[in-house]
Design a protein around this motif. Structure first.
Motif, PDB file in Angstrom:
ATOM      1  N   THR A  13       0.831  -1.218   0.000  1.00  0.00           N
ATOM      2  CA  THR A  13       0.000   0.000   0.000  1.00  0.00           C
ATOM      3  C   THR A  13       0.859   1.259   0.000  1.00  0.00           C
ATOM      4  O   THR A  13       0.609   2.197  -0.756  1.00  0.00           O
ATOM      5  N   MET A  14       1.859   1.305   0.851  1.00  0.00           N
ATOM      6  CA  MET A  14       2.704   2.498   0.979  1.00  0.00           C
ATOM      7  C   MET A  14       3.837   2.501  -0.029  1.00  0.00           C
ATOM      8  O   MET A  14       4.149   3.516  -0.656  1.00  0.00           O
ATOM      9  N   ASN A  33       9.654  -6.912  -5.166  1.00  0.00           N
ATOM     10  CA  ASN A  33       8.583  -7.194  -4.216  1.00  0.00           C
ATOM     11  C   ASN A  33       8.397  -8.702  -4.190  1.00  0.00           C
ATOM     12  O   ASN A  33       8.579  -9.378  -5.199  1.00  0.00           O
ATOM     13  N   ARG A  34       8.059  -9.236  -3.006  1.00  0.00           N
ATOM     14  CA  ARG A  34       7.891 -10.693  -2.875  1.00  0.00           C
ATOM     15  C   ARG A  34       6.923 -11.222  -3.934  1.00  0.00           C
ATOM     16  O   ARG A  34       7.189 -12.230  -4.573  1.00  0.00           O
ATOM     17  N   THR A  35       5.828 -10.511  -4.134  1.00  0.00           N
ATOM     18  CA  THR A  35       4.869 -10.887  -5.177  1.00  0.00           C
ATOM     19  C   THR A  35       5.113  -9.965  -6.373  1.00  0.00           C
ATOM     20  O   THR A  35       4.823  -8.769  -6.305  1.00  0.00           O
ATOM     21  N   VAL A  67       8.335  -3.048   4.307  1.00  0.00           N
ATOM     22  CA  VAL A  67       7.571  -4.296   4.351  1.00  0.00           C
ATOM     23  C   VAL A  67       6.814  -4.339   5.681  1.00  0.00           C
ATOM     24  O   VAL A  67       6.949  -3.433   6.503  1.00  0.00           O
ATOM     25  N   SER A  68       6.035  -5.413   5.894  1.00  0.00           N
ATOM     26  CA  SER A  68       5.034  -5.379   6.971  1.00  0.00           C
ATOM     27  C   SER A  68       5.576  -5.173   8.382  1.00  0.00           C
ATOM     28  O   SER A  68       5.108  -4.312   9.112  1.00  0.00           O
ATOM     29  N   SER A  98       7.305   0.194  10.043  1.00  0.00           N
ATOM     30  CA  SER A  98       7.114   0.487  11.466  1.00  0.00           C
ATOM     31  C   SER A  98       7.416  -0.800  12.227  1.00  0.00           C
ATOM     32  O   SER A  98       6.589  -1.704  12.256  1.00  0.00           O
ATOM     33  N   HIS A 236      -7.139   1.307   4.569  1.00  0.00           N
ATOM     34  CA  HIS A 236      -6.289   2.503   4.628  1.00  0.00           C
ATOM     35  C   HIS A 236      -5.051   2.117   5.450  1.00  0.00           C
ATOM     36  O   HIS A 236      -3.925   2.387   5.068  1.00  0.00           O
ATOM     37  N   LYS A 244      -0.061  -4.512  15.528  1.00  0.00           N
ATOM     38  CA  LYS A 244       1.410  -4.558  15.669  1.00  0.00           C
ATOM     39  C   LYS A 244       1.920  -3.273  16.328  1.00  0.00           C
ATOM     40  O   LYS A 244       2.743  -3.322  17.258  1.00  0.00           O
TER      41      LYS A 244
HETATM   42  N1  LIG Z   1      -0.701   1.813   5.125  1.00  0.00           N
HETATM   43  C1  LIG Z   1      -0.441   2.877   5.866  1.00  0.00           C
HETATM   44  O1  LIG Z   1      -1.260   3.805   5.948  1.00  0.00           O
HETATM   45  C2  LIG Z   1       0.875   3.001   6.612  1.00  0.00           C
HETATM   46  C3  LIG Z   1       1.210   4.256   7.125  1.00  0.00           C
HETATM   47  C4  LIG Z   1       2.405   4.400   7.832  1.00  0.00           C
HETATM   48  C5  LIG Z   1       3.234   3.294   8.037  1.00  0.00           C
HETATM   49  N2  LIG Z   1       2.879   2.070   7.538  1.00  0.00           N
HETATM   50  C6  LIG Z   1       3.801   0.940   7.778  1.00  0.00           C
HETATM   51  O2  LIG Z   1       4.451   0.615   6.551  1.00  0.00           O
HETATM   52  C7  LIG Z   1       4.698  -0.797   6.490  1.00  0.00           C
HETATM   53  C8  LIG Z   1       4.025  -1.367   5.235  1.00  0.00           C
HETATM   54  O3  LIG Z   1       2.639  -1.085   5.339  1.00  0.00           O
HETATM   55  P1  LIG Z   1       1.646  -1.258   4.090  1.00  0.00           P
HETATM   56  O4  LIG Z   1       0.345  -0.658   4.512  1.00  0.00           O
HETATM   57  O5  LIG Z   1       2.303  -0.824   2.824  1.00  0.00           O
HETATM   58  O6  LIG Z   1       1.502  -2.859   4.133  1.00  0.00           O
HETATM   59  P2  LIG Z   1       0.961  -3.861   3.019  1.00  0.00           P
HETATM   60  O7  LIG Z   1       0.128  -3.153   2.012  1.00  0.00           O
HETATM   61  O8  LIG Z   1       0.386  -4.987   3.782  1.00  0.00           O
HETATM   62  O9  LIG Z   1       2.310  -4.331   2.273  1.00  0.00           O
HETATM   63  C9  LIG Z   1       3.233  -5.138   2.934  1.00  0.00           C
HETATM   64  C10 LIG Z   1       4.439  -5.327   2.061  1.00  0.00           C
HETATM   65  O10 LIG Z   1       5.376  -6.154   2.790  1.00  0.00           O
HETATM   66  C11 LIG Z   1       5.718  -7.267   1.949  1.00  0.00           C
HETATM   67  N3  LIG Z   1       6.052  -8.419   2.805  1.00  0.00           N
HETATM   68  C12 LIG Z   1       5.347  -8.897   3.845  1.00  0.00           C
HETATM   69  N4  LIG Z   1       5.976  -9.948   4.404  1.00  0.00           N
HETATM   70  C13 LIG Z   1       7.115 -10.125   3.679  1.00  0.00           C
HETATM   71  C14 LIG Z   1       8.189 -11.042   3.774  1.00  0.00           C
HETATM   72  N5  LIG Z   1       8.231 -11.998   4.714  1.00  0.00           N
HETATM   73  N6  LIG Z   1       9.195 -10.934   2.880  1.00  0.00           N
HETATM   74  C15 LIG Z   1       9.168  -9.977   1.922  1.00  0.00           C
HETATM   75  N7  LIG Z   1       8.184  -9.064   1.781  1.00  0.00           N
HETATM   76  C16 LIG Z   1       7.165  -9.147   2.667  1.00  0.00           C
HETATM   77  C17 LIG Z   1       4.501  -7.482   1.095  1.00  0.00           C
HETATM   78  O11 LIG Z   1       4.820  -8.267  -0.031  1.00  0.00           O
HETATM   79  P3  LIG Z   1       3.648  -9.017  -0.870  1.00  0.00           P
HETATM   80  O12 LIG Z   1       3.130  -7.998  -1.834  1.00  0.00           O
HETATM   81  O13 LIG Z   1       4.337 -10.155  -1.503  1.00  0.00           O
HETATM   82  O14 LIG Z   1       2.605  -9.471   0.137  1.00  0.00           O
HETATM   83  C18 LIG Z   1       4.144  -6.034   0.746  1.00  0.00           C
HETATM   84  O15 LIG Z   1       5.009  -5.525  -0.241  1.00  0.00           O
HETATM   85  C19 LIG Z   1       4.158  -1.399   7.799  1.00  0.00           C
HETATM   86  O16 LIG Z   1       5.211  -1.528   8.710  1.00  0.00           O
HETATM   87  C20 LIG Z   1       3.136  -0.359   8.246  1.00  0.00           C
HETATM   88  O17 LIG Z   1       2.941  -0.409   9.654  1.00  0.00           O
HETATM   89  C21 LIG Z   1       1.725   1.907   6.810  1.00  0.00           C
END
Ligand SMILES: NC(=O)c1ccc[n+]([C@@H]2O[C@H](COP(=O)([O-])OP(=O)(O)OC[C@H]3O[C@@H](n4cnc5c(N)ncnc54)[C@H](OP(=O)(O)O)[C@@H]3O)[C@@H](O)[C@H]2O)c1
Length: 300
Positions: A13-14, A33-35, A67-68, A98, A236, A244
């Motif tokens: 997402t980010m 990216n993993r996927t 990543v997550s 984070s 979102h 987490k």
């Molecule tokens: N969304 C928000 O509004 C927001 C705002 C501020 C901070 N954050 C932080 O930013 C980080 C990412 O958030 P997001 O919302 O972008 O999450 P997300 O949409 O769930 O994306 C997660 C990403 O991590 C990858 N991933 C997960 N496990 C993995 C592994 N074992 N090895 C390699 N890649 C892996 C996923 O790959 P796949 O595509 O293969 O699943 C994907 O690219 C988190 O720490 C979150 O707390 C998010």
């Protein structure tokens, strides 16, 4: 002078929005990216694909990871085929996930033996804020590496703060995000109480959106409409991620002997959302748990 070659790992997402912004600013971009499917749009727009995080590192000056969680960060940085395998001395890694501060410090320590610098640089603000380059970015790690990367970070954030040593960026993030987690919970409680009192929940959103008034919060403005329209997916910010982050706050509080009663309660509701198989939904799903408890609904 040629532009810094940037690598980007994690196009969720980010990540996809942040990576696109850097590419649009003219930085040559290599992605993984993993996927792989999630990377296709960026490849079409001109990014180069690499087959592993290590390959990204080998051809980049600066590599972002977002990543997550801590386990995923460790995998892409320190694991087999990871950044440290491909990195040349002097590489700077900017980890924007984070994660727990101790994980940030441990990854930075492992990188130091290879003369690689890791900045923990988590972000505040969701994908829409990232699109505008208006994130808040909190950075811990080497000041010299921060100074080198500050112009790049300023493409993504309107506030880029140097917070000090390794782990201070992720510590600040845990602290900042607990405000959001609790505010979403409070917004959900307000809407449920209104529904039970026979007041249109939309009116609660309207009255708490009046600029300059005490109850005005970004949480109600961005999540209140989702709760009413039942727009929980795509998220979102997912319930898994919020759980987490609140767990990170509780962990820090336990280490420091600090009580966080409302964070603790907000985390319990998120645990219930996850137990119902909705961890990938937006964290505003907490409203459905409260609705069940009160036998009412805020939905339209
Ligand atoms: N969304 C928000 O509004 C927001 C705002 C501020 C901070 N954050 C932080 O930013 C980080 C990412 O958030 P997001 O919302 O972008 O999450 P997300 O949409 O769930 O994306 C997660 C990403 O991590 C990858 N991933 C997960 N496990 C993995 C592994 N074992 N090895 C390699 N890649 C892996 C996923 O790959 P796949 O595509 O293969 O699943 C994907 O690219 C988190 O720490 C979150 O707390 C998010």
């Amino acid at each position: 002078m040629s532009k810094t070659k940037i690598g980007f790992i994690g196009l969720g997402t980010m990540g996809i929005v942040m990576a696109r912004r850097l590419m649009d600013a003219g930085y040559p971009l290599t992605v993984w990216n993993r996927t792989k499917a999630s990377g296709e749009p960026l490849i079409t727009e001109g990014a180069t694909w690499a087959d592993s995080p290590g390959e990204v590192a080998a051809i980049s000056d600066v590599v972002f990871t977002i990543v997550s969680d801590a386990a995923a960060s460790e995998a892409v940085i320190c694991g087999p085929g990871g950044i440290l395998e491909g990195a040349a001395p002097g590489l700077i890694v900017i980890d924007s996930a984070s994660i727990a501060p101790e994980a940030s410090r441990a990854h930075a320590e492992r990188a130091r033996s290879k003369d690689v610098y890791i900045l923990d640089a988590p972000v505040s603000g969701g994908p829409k804020v990232a699109e505008k380059g208006a994130l808040g970015i909190m950075v811990g790690g080497s000041k010299e590496a921060f100074d080198t990367c500050e112009p790049i970070l300023k493409e993504l954030g309107s506030m880029v703060l140097y917070a000090g040593d390794s782990g201070n960026g992720t510590t600040l993030k845990v602290i900042a995000n607990l405000v959001m987690g609790v505010a979403i919970q409070a917004s959900a409680e307000a809407l449920v109480l209104a529904a039970k009192a026979g007041i249109d929940p939309q009116v609660v959103i309207d009255i708490t959106s009046l600029p300059g008034t005490g109850p005005q919060t970004g949480a109600m403005a961005t999540r209140g409409p989702r709760m009413i329209s039942r727009s929980f997916f795509p998220p979102h910010f997912s319930a898994n991620n919020m759980y987490k982050d609140l767990s990170g706050a509780m962990h820090l509080a336990e280490q420091l002997g600090v009580s966080l009663p409302t964070v603790s309660a907000a985390r319990e509701l998120l645990r219930a959302v996850i137990a119902q198989g909705k961890g990938k939904h937006d964290s505003s799903e907490v409203v459905t748990i409260l609705e069940a408890m009160a036998a009412t609904s805020v939905g339209k």
